[in-house]
Design an enzyme around this catalytic site. Structure first.
Site, PDB file in Angstrom:
ATOM      1  N   GLU A  99       0.846  -1.197   0.000  1.00  0.00           N
ATOM      2  CA  GLU A  99       0.000   0.000   0.000  1.00  0.00           C
ATOM      3  C   GLU A  99       0.878   1.241   0.000  1.00  0.00           C
ATOM      4  O   GLU A  99       2.022   1.214   0.462  1.00  0.00           O
ATOM      5  CB  GLU A  99      -0.907  -0.090   1.248  1.00  0.00           C
ATOM      6  N   ASP A 100       0.370   2.329  -0.511  1.00  0.00           N
ATOM      7  CA  ASP A 100       1.137   3.565  -0.526  1.00  0.00           C
ATOM      8  C   ASP A 100       1.214   4.218   0.853  1.00  0.00           C
ATOM      9  O   ASP A 100       2.277   4.599   1.310  1.00  0.00           O
ATOM     10  CB  ASP A 100       0.569   4.566  -1.566  1.00  0.00           C
ATOM     11  N   ASP A 103      -3.412   5.871   6.549  1.00  0.00           N
ATOM     12  CA  ASP A 103      -3.832   7.150   7.116  1.00  0.00           C
ATOM     13  C   ASP A 103      -4.784   6.860   8.281  1.00  0.00           C
ATOM     14  O   ASP A 103      -4.339   6.565   9.378  1.00  0.00           O
ATOM     15  CB  ASP A 103      -4.469   7.946   5.972  1.00  0.00           C
ATOM     16  N   PHE A 152      -0.609  16.326   3.979  1.00  0.00           N
ATOM     17  CA  PHE A 152      -1.096  15.663   2.775  1.00  0.00           C
ATOM     18  C   PHE A 152       0.046  15.554   1.774  1.00  0.00           C
ATOM     19  O   PHE A 152       0.624  16.549   1.370  1.00  0.00           O
ATOM     20  CB  PHE A 152      -2.293  16.390   2.156  1.00  0.00           C
ATOM     21  N   ARG A 165       0.947  11.364  -9.283  1.00  0.00           N
ATOM     22  CA  ARG A 165       1.340  10.027  -8.817  1.00  0.00           C
ATOM     23  C   ARG A 165       2.728   9.652  -9.328  1.00  0.00           C
ATOM     24  O   ARG A 165       3.452   8.877  -8.718  1.00  0.00           O
ATOM     25  CB  ARG A 165       0.349   8.961  -9.327  1.00  0.00           C
TER      26      ARG A 165
END
Ligand code: IMP
Ligand code: MG
Length: 174
Positions: A99-100, A103, A152, A165
């Protein structure tokens, strides 16, 4: 470009950390085949880089899944749904979800619950970034690239309104 952002983690640091993670994962999975699951779209850059670094005596297979928890917004909607399911069954496989960023933890906690019911031999989670201060749902992370503060970020697969991205560094929106 219209958005203003700056570098939080350079491309070199990201690449170095991914090589370290790949080394650690190669050692941990010696004698096994790693079935990597990429969580689209954010995980795709990280998964290709990570899998490139896995030792050639540890075979890697890939599958892709897409879940959505965010709209085109910088805040969680709290809604998670499967947009694209895996092509292959997981039974008996050593599954590594890639996963990136974790959060709130909502996406991965939901996803891991679903994957566990498919009876993999093992199920681990690798994330490039972790924002622990934002956690709402507990998630056990096995491999973390970097822990970051609550900003963010974009790049390395992560988007800001579907853009950026492709940037090779971790950027932060000003
Ligand atoms: P969670 O369910 O709140 O843990 O959200 C995880 C997903 O939200 C990640 O896979 C990302 O796609 C997205 N996300 C969370 N934080 C960021 C960020 O800072 N930049 C870009 N995407 C993010
Ligand atoms: Mg993601």
């Amino acid at each position: 470009m219209s958005e203003k952002f700056s570098v939080m983690i350079s491309a070199e640091e990201v690449a170095k950390r991914i090589r370290e993670l790949a080394g650690e994962i190669s050692r941990d999975y010696r004698g096994k085949t790693i079935h990597m699951i990429c969580v689209l779209k954010g995980g795709v850059y990280f998964m290709t880089a990570l899998s490139n670094g896995i030792s050639e005596d540890v075979p890697v297979t890939l599958d892709f899944m897409s879940v959505s928890s965010y709209g085109n917004d910088t805040k969680s909607s709290g809604v998670v749904r499967i947009v694209k399911d895996l092509d292959e069954p997981l039974e008996g496989k050593d599954v590594l979800v890639v996963e990136d960023i974790i959060d709130s933890g909502r996406t991965l906690s939901y996803l891991l619950d679903i994957l566990r019911t498919r009876k993999p031999a093992s199920l681990k989670l690798c994330t490039l970034l972790d924002k622990p201060s934002r956690r709402v749902v507990d998630v056990n992370i096995d491999y973390t690239g970097f822990e970051i503060e609550d900003r963010f970020v974009l790049g390395c697969g992560m988007d800001y309104m579907q853009k950026y991205r492709n940037l090779p560094y971790i950027g932060v929106v000003e």
